[in-house]
Scaffold this active site. Sequence first.
Site, PDB file in Angstrom:
ATOM      1  CE  LYS A 104      12.216 -51.934  12.925  1.00  0.00           C
ATOM      2  NZ  LYS A 104      12.634 -50.798  11.960  1.00  0.00           N
ATOM      3  CB  THR A 144       5.037 -54.281   4.059  1.00  0.00           C
ATOM      4  OG1 THR A 144       5.816 -55.288   3.289  1.00  0.00           O
ATOM      5  CG2 THR A 144       3.467 -54.398   4.698  1.00  0.00           C
ATOM      6  N   GLY A 186       9.389 -50.541   2.694  1.00  0.00           N
ATOM      7  CA  GLY A 186      10.051 -48.663   3.079  1.00  0.00           C
ATOM      8  C   GLY A 186       9.361 -48.564   4.406  1.00  0.00           C
ATOM      9  CB  THR A 187       7.458 -51.295   7.121  1.00  0.00           C
ATOM     10  OG1 THR A 187       8.482 -52.313   7.175  1.00  0.00           O
ATOM     11  CG2 THR A 187       6.123 -51.180   6.042  1.00  0.00           C
ATOM     12  N   GLY A 188      10.614 -50.212   7.492  1.00  0.00           N
ATOM     13  CA  GLY A 188      11.396 -49.341   8.803  1.00  0.00           C
ATOM     14  C   GLY A 188      11.745 -48.767   8.575  1.00  0.00           C
ATOM     15  CB  CYS A 189      13.018 -46.372   5.428  1.00  0.00           C
ATOM     16  SG  CYS A 189      14.064 -47.466   4.954  1.00  0.00           S
TER      17      CYS A 189
END
Length: 283
Positions: A187, A219, A221-224
């Site tokens: 990412k 933003t 928690g974007t990865g989760c």
Amino acid sequence: MSQTETARLIPNTLTIAGMDPSGGAGILADVKAMSALGAYACAVVAALTAQNTQAVTDISPVNPPFVRAQIDTLFADVLIHATKIGMLGQTGVIEVVADRLGHFKPEHIVLDPVMVAKSGDLLLEQKAVGALREQLLPLATIITPNLPEAGVLLEMRSVETVREMRRVAERLRNLMTHGGHRWVLVKGGHLPGNDTIDILHDGDQMIELPGHRIPTRNTHGTGCTLSSALTALLPQTESVPIATKMAKDYLIQAILHADSLHVGHGHGPVHHFHKLWAGKPLQ
């Protein structure tokens, strides 16, 4: 059950991750994203945190035997079509998760190598990185590291260009099982500038997924959210690239609508239910 037959069902998905009481990341965010995308979400609590949108103030590990009991009890009763692995925190939990998923063998495993919170707080013991790399990467259908996480996994500095991302994707793919369809999604949200290109690689194809930075601080928690969206979509789509593009589109919309929420005073959450709650009036 064939892939076509599975796609006709509402898939049962599982997140094995930590608890964020603010709901922006961890298993609460995972359940929201999976539910928004048409999956029935189950959760195994692998770590506990005291956190809000500004900071992580404490972490309490979950006893590895209890993590094992949660997984065994769930799989004894529920057919799990896809599993997401998030924050595990410690070596003992990583070993248990690797052992039980190796035993039950869900068709899809999405590994989000969570190491650091948005606030900068560490979520994975440094000594546990080797266990994650050696025991979980070989099980994964797809891994979703951001640039700092990719650097830690490869024991190198965080990369800063798309060209370097391609090399990192190749090196990470070589750490995974060589048989079957295995993918790396590197990412690019930490790239300098306004472009946030992601790289999707399976050892053969190198797919660039373009993106642009969205002007918001919300933003958390974007990865989760992205890895959970992938987990929900993999059983419902024909391929990893299709599921990945759909998951990224969902995340983009969740970020674009994040400012309509008012949660905390730090990095607020993305809006997992942006489509369902569209036009919902305030009370």
